[in-house]
Design an enzyme around this catalytic site. Structure first.
Site, PDB file in Angstrom:
ATOM      1  N   LEU A 106      35.789  -3.713 -14.622  1.00 24.75           N
ATOM      2  CA  LEU A 106      34.721  -4.508 -13.824  1.00 24.75           C
ATOM      3  C   LEU A 106      33.480  -4.688 -14.681  1.00 24.75           C
ATOM      4  O   LEU A 106      32.489  -5.088 -14.211  1.00 24.75           O
ATOM      5  CB  LEU A 106      34.420  -4.141 -12.433  1.00 24.75           C
ATOM      6  CG  LEU A 106      35.544  -3.868 -11.562  1.00 24.75           C
ATOM      7  CD1 LEU A 106      34.996  -3.334 -10.170  1.00 24.75           C
ATOM      8  CD2 LEU A 106      36.267  -5.335 -11.263  1.00 24.75           C
ATOM      9  N   ASP A 152      32.762  -9.692 -21.831  1.00 25.13           N
ATOM     10  CA  ASP A 152      31.968  -8.888 -20.854  1.00 25.13           C
ATOM     11  C   ASP A 152      30.590  -9.228 -20.796  1.00 25.13           C
ATOM     12  O   ASP A 152      29.910  -9.581 -19.933  1.00 25.13           O
ATOM     13  CB  ASP A 152      32.360  -7.445 -21.178  1.00 25.13           C
ATOM     14  CG  ASP A 152      33.588  -7.028 -20.351  1.00 25.13           C
ATOM     15  OD1 ASP A 152      34.479  -7.818 -20.372  1.00 25.13           O
ATOM     16  OD2 ASP A 152      33.803  -6.000 -20.182  1.00 25.13           O
TER      17      ASP A 152
HETATM   18  O1  PMV Z   1      38.446  -3.636 -19.201  1.00 32.56           O
HETATM   19  P1  PMV Z   1      37.326  -4.593 -19.280  1.00 32.56           P
HETATM   20  O2  PMV Z   1      37.112  -5.248 -18.142  1.00 32.56           O
HETATM   21  O3  PMV Z   1      36.110  -4.145 -20.561  1.00 32.56           O
HETATM   22  O4  PMV Z   1      38.135  -5.921 -20.063  1.00 32.56           O
HETATM   23  C1  PMV Z   1      38.574  -5.649 -21.358  1.00 32.56           C
HETATM   24  C2  PMV Z   1      38.932  -7.077 -21.864  1.00 32.56           C
HETATM   25  C3  PMV Z   1      39.942  -7.062 -23.218  1.00 32.56           C
HETATM   26  O5  PMV Z   1      40.299  -8.376 -23.411  1.00 32.56           O
HETATM   27  C4  PMV Z   1      41.138  -6.220 -22.965  1.00 32.56           C
HETATM   28  C5  PMV Z   1      38.947  -6.692 -24.290  1.00 32.56           C
HETATM   29  C6  PMV Z   1      37.801  -7.283 -24.622  1.00 32.56           C
HETATM   30  O6  PMV Z   1      36.998  -7.005 -25.561  1.00 32.56           O
HETATM   31  O7  PMV Z   1      38.026  -8.436 -24.473  1.00 32.56           O
END
Ligand code: PMV
Length: 314
Positions: A106, A152
């Protein structure tokens, strides 16, 4: 001087996680129901650069100078200081609180960084553009995740749905009709760095297979953007299921996530998938307004540690 505070939302990746690390597009949306908050109080009696950092949720209460420079909370403060070219920080206390579950997909780490960056820049009397906030948070994300795609920090700093491709300008897009999501926490903490490293190892072992999966995900993401813009909700649900199928093949699902996804679909979700790094953390279900309560009950009975319902584009 009154305390200065800033907050930042959580986020979910609707489509494209993991493939986004390899240059494919992804779609993420902010989740305002959970937030990280930074509160800064001036400490006029202490000398400059006496910065105390308190984060009760992670058990940290330390002076900036006593934390390693690569500690993410120290790094975000130091990065703001250098990005803004401020030789000394006025003495202050930075208190961080968050309702975003940690290591669960999240975006808690990026939200904490963005909240601190916004509060600290306001405290210093300097206003930052979203892109600058995102860039500073991205540097800190590298300490958390090693090789983050940047999605993110982008979605959280911009606080709007984004169509994101690493190294390209962030694209915003229209939401044809509101999208309702039920987000459920498997209760299993799963650091993103681990799943990203596992996918990277598997990609190196069989690049052809993984490149094909990333390409398929890229196609799904492009189709999902069209479906969102045109308000074709049922198609969006089917695309979520397709995206999830590939994440399973990549090896980033888990029995607990599969139980939640099956429960949501069984209770009428139009589509469901894991979101974020996987192996634990959260899943999302696309719900009709009238089905939120039923899907939420089904997720709780299937073992969800918590659920959030949110609407995008209302
Ligand atoms: O786990 P989260 O919400 O930080 O998402 C990671 C998303 C990935 O594609 C797996 C890694 C990234 O840096 O985009």
């Amino acid at each position: 001087m009154p305390a200065i505070s800033a907050s930042a939302p959580g986020k979910v990746i609707l489509f494209g996680e993991h493939a986004v690390v390899y240059g494919r597009p992804a779609i993420a949306v902010p989740v305002g129901e959970v937030r990280a908050k930074a509160i800064i109080t001036a400490d006029p009696l202490s000398p400059p650069d006496s910065v105390r950092i308190q984060s009760p949720t992670t058990g940290i209460d330390a002076m900036l100078a006593d934390l390693p420079v690569n500690h993410p909370l120290a790094a975000v403060v130091l990065n703001v200081k250098s990005a803004l070219n401020v030789p000394h920080l006025p003495a202050c206390k930075i208190r961080i609180t968050s309702t975003i579950p940690v290591a669960s997909g999240l975006g808690s780490s990026a939200a904490v960084s963005v909240a601190i960056i916004r509060a600290l820049s306001t405290f210093l009397g300097i206003s930052l553009m979203n892109e600058q906030v995102s860039q500073i948070a991205f540097e800190v994300e590298k300490l958390h995740h090693g090789t983050p795609s940047g999605i993110d920090n982008t979605v959280i700093a911009y606080n709007m749905p984004v169509y994101y491709t690493s190294g390209r300008p962030t694209e915003r897009f229209a939401i044809g009709i509101p999208i309702t999501l039920v987000i459920a926490d498997s209760g299993i903490s799963s650091p993103t760095a681990h799943t990203v490293a596992d996918v990277n190892r598997a990609w190196k072992e069989d690049p052809q297979r993984f490149e094909a999966m990333f390409n398929n995900i890229g196609e799904i993401v492009r189709a999902a953007r069209d479906a969102i813009e045109a308000g074709r909700i049922e198609e969006l649900g089917a695309l979520m299921n397709e995206n999830h199928k590939i994440l399973v093949q990549m090896g980033v699902s888990s029995p607990e996530l599969e139980d939640l996804i099956a429960a949501a679909r069984g209770a009428g979700a139009l589509g469901a998938k894991l979101c974020g790094g996987g192996r634990g953390g959260n899943m999302i279900a696309l719900a009709g307004q009238q089905d939120i309560a039923r899907i939420t009950r089904a997720l709780i009975s299937a073992g969800a540690a918590g659920t959030i319902s949110t609407q995008i584009g209302q």
